[in-house]
Write a protein that holds these residues in place. Structure first.
Motif, PDB file in Angstrom:
ATOM      1  N   ILE A 125       0.837  -1.208   0.000  1.00 31.52           N
ATOM      2  CA  ILE A 125       0.000   0.000   0.000  1.00 31.52           C
ATOM      3  C   ILE A 125       0.866   1.249   0.000  1.00 31.52           C
ATOM      4  O   ILE A 125       0.616   2.204  -0.753  1.00 31.52           O
ATOM      5  N   ASP A 126       1.893   1.267   0.835  1.00 30.04           N
ATOM      6  CA  ASP A 126       2.757   2.453   0.893  1.00 30.04           C
ATOM      7  C   ASP A 126       3.388   2.749  -0.458  1.00 30.04           C
ATOM      8  O   ASP A 126       3.540   3.921  -0.849  1.00 30.04           O
ATOM      9  N   ARG A 127       3.759   1.712  -1.193  1.00 31.11           N
ATOM     10  CA  ARG A 127       4.361   1.920  -2.508  1.00 31.11           C
ATOM     11  C   ARG A 127       3.337   2.453  -3.523  1.00 31.11           C
ATOM     12  O   ARG A 127       3.692   3.195  -4.435  1.00 31.11           O
ATOM     13  N   ALA A 128       2.082   2.065  -3.337  1.00 29.05           N
ATOM     14  CA  ALA A 128       1.059   2.407  -4.329  1.00 29.05           C
ATOM     15  C   ALA A 128       0.389   3.756  -4.078  1.00 29.05           C
ATOM     16  O   ALA A 128      -0.287   4.279  -4.973  1.00 29.05           O
ATOM     17  N   LEU A 129       0.561   4.320  -2.895  1.00 33.31           N
ATOM     18  CA  LEU A 129      -0.178   5.540  -2.567  1.00 33.31           C
ATOM     19  C   LEU A 129       0.257   6.721  -3.435  1.00 33.31           C
ATOM     20  O   LEU A 129       1.438   7.042  -3.517  1.00 33.31           O
ATOM     21  N   PRO A 130      -0.702   7.404  -4.048  1.00 32.50           N
ATOM     22  CA  PRO A 130      -0.380   8.619  -4.787  1.00 32.50           C
ATOM     23  C   PRO A 130      -0.310   9.815  -3.841  1.00 32.50           C
ATOM     24  O   PRO A 130      -0.653   9.711  -2.662  1.00 32.50           O
ATOM     25  N   GLU A 131       0.129  10.935  -4.348  1.00 35.28           N
ATOM     26  CA  GLU A 131       0.145  12.157  -3.540  1.00 35.28           C
ATOM     27  C   GLU A 131      -1.265  12.690  -3.325  1.00 35.28           C
ATOM     28  O   GLU A 131      -1.587  13.228  -2.261  1.00 35.28           O
ATOM     29  N   THR A 132      -2.100  12.548  -4.343  1.00 28.36           N
ATOM     30  CA  THR A 132      -3.479  13.011  -4.245  1.00 28.36           C
ATOM     31  C   THR A 132      -4.397  11.951  -4.833  1.00 28.36           C
ATOM     32  O   THR A 132      -3.974  11.082  -5.607  1.00 28.36           O
ATOM     33  N   PHE A 133      -5.665  12.049  -4.461  1.00 29.04           N
ATOM     34  CA  PHE A 133      -6.682  11.194  -5.070  1.00 29.04           C
ATOM     35  C   PHE A 133      -7.966  12.002  -5.175  1.00 29.04           C
ATOM     36  O   PHE A 133      -8.412  12.597  -4.176  1.00 29.04           O
ATOM     37  N   GLY A 134      -8.563  12.029  -6.331  1.00 37.05           N
ATOM     38  CA  GLY A 134      -9.787  12.800  -6.530  1.00 37.05           C
ATOM     39  C   GLY A 134      -9.606  14.269  -6.242  1.00 37.05           C
ATOM     40  O   GLY A 134     -10.575  14.962  -5.922  1.00 37.05           O
ATOM     41  N   GLY A 135      -8.362  14.740  -6.355  1.00 43.22           N
ATOM     42  CA  GLY A 135      -8.086  16.145  -6.079  1.00 43.22           C
ATOM     43  C   GLY A 135      -7.834  16.460  -4.622  1.00 43.22           C
ATOM     44  O   GLY A 135      -7.627  17.633  -4.265  1.00 43.22           O
ATOM     45  N   TRP A 136      -7.787  15.430  -3.760  1.00 40.36           N
ATOM     46  CA  TRP A 136      -7.580  15.645  -2.326  1.00 40.36           C
ATOM     47  C   TRP A 136      -6.265  15.002  -1.898  1.00 40.36           C
ATOM     48  O   TRP A 136      -5.926  13.908  -2.345  1.00 40.36           O
ATOM     49  N   PRO A 137      -5.512  15.651  -1.004  1.00 43.59           N
ATOM     50  CA  PRO A 137      -4.243  15.079  -0.540  1.00 43.59           C
ATOM     51  C   PRO A 137      -4.472  13.742   0.170  1.00 43.59           C
ATOM     52  O   PRO A 137      -5.417  13.576   0.947  1.00 43.59           O
ATOM     53  N   VAL A 138      -3.607  12.792  -0.097  1.00 39.30           N
ATOM     54  CA  VAL A 138      -3.679  11.498   0.576  1.00 39.30           C
ATOM     55  C   VAL A 138      -3.045  11.584   1.963  1.00 39.30           C
ATOM     56  O   VAL A 138      -3.424  10.849   2.873  1.00 39.30           O
ATOM     57  N   ARG A 139      -2.115  12.498   2.146  1.00 40.25           N
ATOM     58  CA  ARG A 139      -1.473  12.676   3.450  1.00 40.25           C
ATOM     59  C   ARG A 139      -2.137  13.834   4.176  1.00 40.25           C
ATOM     60  O   ARG A 139      -2.213  14.943   3.655  1.00 40.25           O
ATOM     61  N   MET A 140      -2.603  13.556   5.398  1.00 39.37           N
ATOM     62  CA  MET A 140      -3.378  14.534   6.162  1.00 39.37           C
ATOM     63  C   MET A 140      -2.773  14.711   7.545  1.00 39.37           C
ATOM     64  O   MET A 140      -2.117  13.819   8.065  1.00 39.37           O
ATOM     65  N   GLY A 141      -3.039  15.852   8.133  1.00 44.19           N
ATOM     66  CA  GLY A 141      -2.600  16.131   9.493  1.00 44.19           C
ATOM     67  C   GLY A 141      -3.197  17.439   9.950  1.00 44.19           C
ATOM     68  O   GLY A 141      -3.775  18.195   9.169  1.00 44.19           O
ATOM     69  N   ARG A 142      -3.060  17.746  11.235  1.00 48.40           N
ATOM     70  CA  ARG A 142      -3.540  19.024  11.768  1.00 48.40           C
ATOM     71  C   ARG A 142      -2.829  19.329  13.067  1.00 48.40           C
ATOM     72  O   ARG A 142      -2.202  18.459  13.690  1.00 48.40           O
ATOM     73  N   ASP A 143      -2.953  20.585  13.488  1.00 48.92           N
ATOM     74  CA  ASP A 143      -2.408  21.017  14.776  1.00 48.92           C
ATOM     75  C   ASP A 143      -0.938  20.646  14.940  1.00 48.92           C
ATOM     76  O   ASP A 143      -0.495  20.196  16.000  1.00 48.92           O
ATOM     77  N   GLY A 144      -0.169  20.823  13.879  1.00 44.86           N
ATOM     78  CA  GLY A 144       1.261  20.566  13.957  1.00 44.86           C
ATOM     79  C   GLY A 144       1.655  19.119  13.815  1.00 44.86           C
ATOM     80  O   GLY A 144       2.850  18.794  13.842  1.00 44.86           O
ATOM     81  N   LEU A 145       0.692  18.214  13.680  1.00 47.26           N
ATOM     82  CA  LEU A 145       1.021  16.805  13.506  1.00 47.26           C
ATOM     83  C   LEU A 145       1.558  16.575  12.090  1.00 47.26           C
ATOM     84  O   LEU A 145       1.196  17.283  11.145  1.00 47.26           O
ATOM     85  N   PRO A 146       2.412  15.585  11.925  1.00 50.59           N
ATOM     86  CA  PRO A 146       2.973  15.337  10.596  1.00 50.59           C
ATOM     87  C   PRO A 146       1.905  14.874   9.623  1.00 50.59           C
ATOM     88  O   PRO A 146       0.931  14.216  10.002  1.00 50.59           O
ATOM     89  N   LEU A 147       2.092  15.225   8.346  1.00 52.85           N
ATOM     90  CA  LEU A 147       1.190  14.752   7.308  1.00 52.85           C
ATOM     91  C   LEU A 147       1.488  13.290   7.023  1.00 52.85           C
ATOM     92  O   LEU A 147       2.633  12.920   6.798  1.00 52.85           O
ATOM     93  N   GLU A 148       0.471  12.456   7.037  1.00 48.44           N
ATOM     94  CA  GLU A 148       0.666  11.039   6.787  1.00 48.44           C
ATOM     95  C   GLU A 148      -0.607  10.434   6.223  1.00 48.44           C
ATOM     96  O   GLU A 148      -1.713  10.961   6.427  1.00 48.44           O
ATOM     97  N   PRO A 149      -0.496   9.322   5.508  1.00 47.49           N
ATOM     98  CA  PRO A 149      -1.693   8.660   4.984  1.00 47.49           C
ATOM     99  C   PRO A 149      -2.557   8.118   6.116  1.00 47.49           C
ATOM    100  O   PRO A 149      -2.044   7.665   7.140  1.00 47.49           O
ATOM    101  N   HIS A 150      -3.851   8.178   5.926  1.00 46.12           N
ATOM    102  CA  HIS A 150      -4.779   7.632   6.909  1.00 46.12           C
ATOM    103  C   HIS A 150      -5.331   6.309   6.401  1.00 46.12           C
ATOM    104  O   HIS A 150      -6.530   6.153   6.172  1.00 46.12           O
ATOM    105  N   VAL A 151      -4.437   5.357   6.207  1.00 43.69           N
ATOM    106  CA  VAL A 151      -4.812   3.998   5.810  1.00 43.69           C
ATOM    107  C   VAL A 151      -4.270   3.063   6.884  1.00 43.69           C
ATOM    108  O   VAL A 151      -3.055   2.904   7.028  1.00 43.69           O
ATOM    109  N   GLU A 152      -5.170   2.495   7.682  1.00 47.59           N
ATOM    110  CA  GLU A 152      -4.768   1.563   8.732  1.00 47.59           C
ATOM    111  C   GLU A 152      -4.750   0.142   8.172  1.00 47.59           C
ATOM    112  O   GLU A 152      -5.669  -0.251   7.445  1.00 47.59           O
ATOM    113  N   VAL A 153      -3.745  -0.620   8.536  1.00 48.06           N
ATOM    114  CA  VAL A 153      -3.657  -2.028   8.165  1.00 48.06           C
ATOM    115  C   VAL A 153      -3.383  -2.811   9.441  1.00 48.06           C
ATOM    116  O   VAL A 153      -2.313  -2.659  10.058  1.00 48.06           O
ATOM    117  N   LEU A 154      -4.331  -3.645   9.864  1.00 48.72           N
ATOM    118  CA  LEU A 154      -4.184  -4.347  11.135  1.00 48.72           C
ATOM    119  C   LEU A 154      -5.214  -5.456  11.246  1.00 48.72           C
ATOM    120  O   LEU A 154      -6.195  -5.493  10.511  1.00 48.72           O
TER     121      LEU A 154
END
Length: 352
Positions: A71-100
């Motif tokens: 999944i990490d290899r396949a993730l694009p920078e954006t999808f549907g015009g929206w960033p795939v990496r998200m964050g707020r309040d000073g947190l690092p931008l990262e993908p919100h795809v959980e695998v568990l």
């Protein structure tokens, strides 16, 4: 950024076009957990934080690392015009795809895996309704392993005994403050009367959801969930009128209309005899009330579980705690388990 589309639609397309082709093992996937988009309540305002293409992928433990890497290899920078990496309040931008694994995900949501053993009444009372909604109301994109179907079926709704005990608990809450509307106003406390009325309105909404077999979300979405209930009797209008009433007389009349509507809804589903839903004076005082404790007792009469029958109807953890910092943290919720120890002390030891 692209024009707003509901998060469910964006995330399902993201799963099907980006994630599903690379998972390559039996799995389940969906938009589940916290978030307004999970409940279908998101709007353009929701996009300013923690909103975008995301998913939970549930796999066996042995497959986790490989799926994560693909999944990490396949993730694009954006999808549907929206960033795939998200964050707020000073947190690092990262993908919100959980695998568990599903047991780990359930443990993170509830503090234990509800599918690991039969749930006792106390277990049910320690499951925050907002957290249950994050599972049962979320979108499922794939369920090749069947784990989501099993978990959602288990938590779809309360067992009847727990349900009726909770109905009794909310009637008891309403009964405790019914006469305070008049008494505070009589004492010259118009603001206090309005505040008590607002508390009653909130519990009327929660009771309406409970009678309609709907879990109640936390305060931000309570009105939205309530507004989606069928309203053939004008309950919503009565509650709105109670909140905007300019004086005691109109406030008491609006709440009285709400109480009688709820009484009729209760009588429509109770397995016992109907309870008189007419209003009455509060003893020899001028307050006009329903006498909601009569309905609490009727609900308790429907409870067969001895542990619940002998336990005072104080409600679930949602009714004991009103803090998001508590209800969103399974460890803090677990601190309430001793409160309910007497409910099922003989059934099994507390969950760890």
């Amino acid at each position: 950024m692209s024009a707003f589309v509901p998060g469910r639609d964006l995330c399902e397309a993201f799963y099907r076009e980006v994630l599903a082709p690379v998972v390559a093992v039996p799995h389940s996937a969906g938009l589940i957990g916290p978030g307004s988009d999970v409940l279908g309540y998101d709007t353009p305002r929701s996009t300013d934080h923690d909103w975008g293409p995301r998913a939970v992928i549930l796999v066996d433990e042995g497959e986790r690392a490989g799926v994560r890497e693909r999944i990490d290899r396949a993730l694009p920078e954006t999808f549907g015009g929206w960033p795939v990496r998200m964050g707020r309040d000073g947190l690092p931008l990262e993908p919100h795809v959980e695998v568990l694994p599903v047991a780990e995900w359930l443990g993170a949501q509830f503090g234990f895996d509800p599918t690991a053993r039969p749930l006792s009444p106390a277990d049910w009372l320690l499951l925050p309704q907002q957290r249950i909604l994050g599972l049962v109301a979320g979108a499922v994109f794939a369920d090749g392993t069947g784990v989501l179907a099993r978990a959602r079926a288990l938590l779809a709704w309360y067992p009847d005994d727990v349900w009726w005990w909770l109905v009794a608990s909310l009637w008891r809450r309403l009964d405790q403050e019914e006469p305070f509307i008049q008494r505070t106003a009589e004492a010259g406390d118009a603001l206090g009367s309005a505040v008590v009325a607002a508390r009653q309105v909130r519990d009327c909404m929660r009771l309406a959801l409970l009678l309609g077999r709907r879990y109640a979300p936390y305060s931000k979405w309570l009105g939205t969930a309530f507004s989606r209930l069928p309203d053939p009797d004008g309950l919503g209008a009565a509650l709105a009128a109670a909140l905007t009433a300019p004086d005691l007389s109109s406030r008491e009349a609006a709440l009285g209309a709400a109480y009688t509507a709820l009484a009729a809804r209760f009588n429509a589903v109770t397995p016992g005899d109907p309870v008189d839903g007419s209003l009455r004076p509060f003893w020899d005082r001028p307050a006009l009330v329903l006498g909601a404790d009569r309905f609490a007792q009727a609900a308790l009469d429907a409870v067969r579980d001895e542990g619940l029958r002998r336990f005072p109807p104080i409600g679930s953890v949602d009714h004991l705690a009103d803090s998001t910092d508590v209800l969103s943290d399974p460890a803090r919720v677990a601190a309430f388990r001793p409160v309910y120890a007497a409910v099922d002390r003989d059934l099994h030891p507390p969950a760890q």
